[in-house]
Design a protein around this motif. Structure first.
Motif: not given
Length: 385
Positions: A131-152
């Motif tokens: 999604l971050a890739t698609a938003c960068a390509l299209i030109g729109i702001e992106c916000e992703i929520h991710m659990g701390q366990v998965d972030v690590e």
């Protein structure tokens, strides 16, 4: 999903209310009903325009790299014995998984509707990266929520998301995994649903099969958590009853323990995140904490389409353990030179058992839903490589 036969009657699915039989639906706060209807109407209009289809088809080919190929895993087949194993190489898509297939379309839809920001949750990070890739390509702001366990655990994907310019929110409450990330991003979405676009789920998949004059595979095997990649590849074969459809869930540390996420195997009918489905819940109906070595599979619910397909007997659901997943991860890496995502390795693990069971002369198509770049360091540390 198209047409399905339930108790002798043919139904068009989903229904106009978003149901697959008794599953699905929209259990929405009143303030979201009109907004969701607007999104549906915009989507239906947009996909019927030639300009959108031409743009999306071009991006699928030149940006994503579709169609992804089907690869005969010859050395794996020879080592295992039995049925021939083929891999649908979704791992070769740009961003490394099937997730980009729908993220690109959703980013285009959000921009077309004049939304200012696209929001999403992610588990293993593949959805977030896509999604971050698609938003960068299209030109729109992106916000992703991710659990701390998965972030690590999924550091490579976290780094990619930040490089791509998205705002990453680390969720520290509850189990600090996928379910809590969904809760967190939905709360953020409710702050401004008029201008925000919530991009969840992915079932877009195009399967082509050209083998021995068009002979169909005997079985399709795909991993299942929320069930998006399995739902995608199953769609192409729903009307071919001779093709067995098998979803593979995480048995984690064992189905006899509480450390698993085998929703279809051990779950009950209930509701989660606004839909009716099978889920793992306590006696009060609250979702249970779940576990899987694969961050993309540790979710206590499942897509409503899967629930219906199970009830009508069109699909089968099985579970494999963490250890079986790790063994398949290493085997495919060292026998075929393909490092799979831990999620996909669940499907590979079951396919190798099924190949022996059904024997020579049969074919199995595995949806290799993602590559294992994100998991390589974790597995190396786990196995002390």
């Amino acid at each position: 999903m198209g047409l399905a036969t339930i108790e002798g009657q043919t139904h068009e699915l989903p229904s106009k209310d978003g149901y697959f039989g008794e599953y699905g639906g929209q259990q929405l706060p009143p303030q979201l009903v009109e907004i969701m209807n607007e999104i549906s109407e915009s989507y239906e209009k947009l996909i019927r325009t030639d300009a959108f289809q031409i743009e999306l088809d071009s991006l699928n080919k030149d940006f994503i790299g579709r169609p992804s190929p089907i690869f005969y895993a010859r050395r794996l087949t020879e080592k295992i014995g039995g049925a021939r194993i083929f891999l649908k190489r979704e791992d070769l898509n740009h961003t490394g998984a099937h997730k980009i297939n729908h993220c690109l379309g959703e980013a285009l839809l959000a921009k077309h509707m004049g939304k200012t920001k696209v929001l999403a949750e992610t588990g293993a990070g593949q959805h977030g990266v896509a999604l971050a890739t698609a938003c960068a390509l299209i030109g729109i702001e992106c916000e992703i929520h991710m659990g701390q366990v998965d972030v690590e655990k999924e550091a490579p994907n976290v780094t990619k998301m930040r490089i791509l310019g998205c705002k990453l929110i680390t969720v520290t409450r509850g189990t600090r995994t996928l379910k809590d990330a969904v809760d967190s991003v939905f709360e953020e979405y409710l702050k401004d649903p008029v201008n925000y676009f919530y991009a969840i789920g992915s079932v877009i998949f195009k399967a082509s099969w050209d083998l021995e004059g068009g002979a169909l595979p005997d079985a399709i095997v795909a991993c299942g958590g929320g069930g998006c990649n399995a739902r995608g590849i199953f769609t192409a074969f729903l009307e071919d009853p001779e093709v067995q459809l098998i979803g593979v869930e995480p048995a984690g540390r064992g189905l006899e323990t509480s450390d698993h996420a085998a929703t279809m195997t051990l779950g009950v009918k209930g509701s989660i995140h606004g839909m009716n489905c099978y889920n793992l819940q306590d006696e009060t109906g609250e979702p249970l904490p779940v576990y899987s070595i694969a961050s993309g599979l540790d979710y206590p619910g499942v897509g409503p389409q899967h629930c219906l397909l199970k009830d009508i007997g069109r699909t089968k659901y099985v579970a494999v353990t963490d250890q079986e997943c790790l063994d398949a991860f290493m085997q495919l890496s060292r026998v075929e030179g393909i490092i799979p995502a831990l999620e996909s390795a669940h499907a590979v693990a079951y396919a190798t058992k099924l190949a022996v069971e059904i024997g020579p002369g049969k074919t199995i198509l595995v949806n290799l839903s993602g590559r294992g770049d994100k998991d390589a360091d974790f597995v190396a540390n786990r196995l002390q490589l």
